[in-house]
Design a protein around this motif. Structure first.
Motif, PDB file in Angstrom:
ATOM      1  N   GLY A 180      54.806  57.656  71.446  1.00 17.31           N
ATOM      2  CA  GLY A 180      55.094  59.151  71.993  1.00 17.31           C
ATOM      3  C   GLY A 180      55.841  59.769  70.760  1.00 17.31           C
ATOM      4  O   GLY A 180      55.632  60.924  70.253  1.00 17.31           O
ATOM      5  N   PRO A 181      57.156  59.402  70.752  1.00 18.13           N
ATOM      6  CA  PRO A 181      58.270  59.753  69.634  1.00 18.13           C
ATOM      7  C   PRO A 181      57.615  59.761  68.147  1.00 18.13           C
ATOM      8  O   PRO A 181      57.813  60.891  67.617  1.00 18.13           O
ATOM      9  N   LEU A 182      56.739  59.090  67.836  1.00 21.99           N
ATOM     10  CA  LEU A 182      56.102  59.098  66.650  1.00 21.99           C
ATOM     11  C   LEU A 182      55.304  60.169  66.331  1.00 21.99           C
ATOM     12  O   LEU A 182      55.348  60.864  65.299  1.00 21.99           O
ATOM     13  N   ILE A 183      54.630  60.773  67.444  1.00 21.00           N
ATOM     14  CA  ILE A 183      53.537  61.711  67.432  1.00 21.00           C
ATOM     15  C   ILE A 183      54.357  62.985  67.579  1.00 21.00           C
ATOM     16  O   ILE A 183      54.395  64.162  66.818  1.00 21.00           O
ATOM     17  N   TYR A 184      55.400  63.214  68.379  1.00 24.14           N
ATOM     18  CA  TYR A 184      55.797  64.419  68.756  1.00 24.14           C
ATOM     19  C   TYR A 184      57.420  64.865  68.164  1.00 24.14           C
ATOM     20  O   TYR A 184      57.629  65.974  68.124  1.00 24.14           O
ATOM     21  N   LEU A 185      57.700  64.003  67.495  1.00 27.07           N
ATOM     22  CA  LEU A 185      59.105  64.017  66.956  1.00 27.07           C
ATOM     23  C   LEU A 185      59.095  64.187  65.210  1.00 27.07           C
ATOM     24  O   LEU A 185      58.515  63.082  64.787  1.00 27.07           O
ATOM     25  N   LYS A 186      59.983  65.035  64.760  1.00 22.11           N
ATOM     26  CA  LYS A 186      59.721  64.960  63.139  1.00 22.11           C
ATOM     27  C   LYS A 186      61.107  64.821  62.544  1.00 22.11           C
ATOM     28  O   LYS A 186      61.392  64.216  61.634  1.00 22.11           O
ATOM     29  N   SER A 187      61.823  65.317  63.052  1.00 19.10           N
ATOM     30  CA  SER A 187      63.382  65.510  62.709  1.00 19.10           C
ATOM     31  C   SER A 187      63.994  64.280  62.936  1.00 19.10           C
ATOM     32  O   SER A 187      64.042  63.766  63.983  1.00 19.10           O
ATOM     33  N   ASP A 188      64.863  63.620  61.907  1.00 21.43           N
ATOM     34  CA  ASP A 188      65.437  62.299  61.841  1.00 21.43           C
ATOM     35  C   ASP A 188      66.394  62.563  63.005  1.00 21.43           C
ATOM     36  O   ASP A 188      67.011  61.516  63.820  1.00 21.43           O
ATOM     37  N   SER A 189      67.254  63.554  63.298  1.00 22.61           N
ATOM     38  CA  SER A 189      68.132  63.936  64.241  1.00 22.61           C
ATOM     39  C   SER A 189      67.758  63.769  65.791  1.00 22.61           C
ATOM     40  O   SER A 189      68.503  63.431  66.603  1.00 22.61           O
ATOM     41  N   ARG A 190      66.479  63.567  65.889  1.00 20.45           N
ATOM     42  CA  ARG A 190      65.950  63.479  67.547  1.00 20.45           C
ATOM     43  C   ARG A 190      64.942  62.157  67.704  1.00 20.45           C
ATOM     44  O   ARG A 190      64.572  61.932  68.546  1.00 20.45           O
ATOM     45  N   PHE A 191      65.219  61.463  66.444  1.00 23.43           N
ATOM     46  CA  PHE A 191      64.483  60.086  66.589  1.00 23.43           C
ATOM     47  C   PHE A 191      65.197  59.232  67.667  1.00 23.43           C
ATOM     48  O   PHE A 191      66.210  59.455  67.932  1.00 23.43           O
TER      49      PHE A 191
END
Length: 276
Positions: free
Chosen positions: A212-223
């Motif tokens: 889920g995070p791999l697909i929807y998150l791009k910014s390192d600060s939101r990892f």
């Protein structure tokens, strides 16, 4: 009598062997996290570090901003747990305690959707959230919990609710209670162990979620921690002692939560499904 004792002993031995098989990788992870790199792969294996390198945890958690990753993961996990518990308990109440036309048919269709592979809805879901402008935000990871609750969780709670006698409902109706009061004041307190099981499953699933995070998150600060650990592995693969320390730090909350909630976990699993 002797034959039954032999079967019981064989069962315990088999369980012991299986338990050791599952425990050894975890023990290897923990001992490697406090070892020097030169000690990790020596043969025969050295199970007790000499000396203990506790600084591995400090080094591993400061090289990569695991504090921010932990905060992001905690926000997502708390939001998902609240949404899942609220939605699944209400849905299970409707499927188990309220009579309405087509209830069993709708429940059967809901259960059949468990056979639908997640990959089938992956691309449409991603395009939908991106069209709404929620790409690279936490909303795609949290909001669905408030509209589905998880089919397995609904099934689990429904089966538990059906073990509670309907005499409680009838007595509450006589006293002037409505469905919401029955749900809030009777069903929820009596099903605490089952609700904790749902919360525990949800925590473990959300905490360890990688896709889920791999697909929807791009910014390192939101990892999240799962993505942060993958990023750490890609950058510091050769420093196995730091990788093991970071992995142990990520796994530790799951172990603690399970140990704290295992009594409710066993109670909920044992009592659920006694009545269909």
């Amino acid at each position: 009598m002797r034959e039954s004792k032999l079967k019981l002993a064989a069962g315990y031995i088999a369980l012991l062997i299986v338990s050791i098989m599952f425990i050894i990788p975890f023990v290897w992870l923990i001992r490697s996290s406090v070892m020097d790199l030169s000690q990790i792969f020596i043969m025969p294996p050295q199970w007790i570090p000499r000396p203990f390198h506790w600084e591995n945890f400090k080094n591993a958690l400061t090289i990569v901003p695991f504090g921010a990753f932990f905060k992001n993961t905690l926000i997502i996990v708390v939001g998902v747990i609240i949404g899942t518990v609220v939605t699944s308990t209400i849905a299970a109440f409707g499927f188990s305690r309220i009579q309405w036309k087509g209830r069993d048919t709708v429940f059967a269709i809901l259960m059949s959707s468990m056979m639908l592979p997640a990959a089938v809805t992956l691309i449409p879901s991603f395009l939908g959230w991106k069209t709404l402008g929620f790409y690279d935000t936490f909303y795609p990871l949290i909001v669905p919990a408030y509209f589905g609750g998880g089919i397995f969780n609904i099934f689990l709670l429904r089966q538990f609710y059906m073990t509670i006698p309907r005499d409680f409902d009838e007595a509450a109706f006589v006293d002037g209670a409505n469905y919401f009061q029955i749900y809030w004041r009777i069903l929820l307190p009596l099903s605490r162990s089952a609700v904790i099981v749902v919360a525990l499953f949800t925590f473990l699933g959300s905490w360890n979620d990688f896709m889920g995070p791999l697909i929807y998150l791009k910014s390192d600060s939101r990892f999240t921690l799962a993505l942060g650990l993958q990023m750490f592995q890609g950058s510091y693969t050769a420093q196995w002692e730091l990788l093991m320390a970071a992995s142990a730090a990520v796994v530790l909350p799951c172990v603690v939560v399970f140990l704290v909630g295992q009594r409710y976990f066993l109670e909920g699993i044992t009592l659920t499904g006694l009545k269909g």
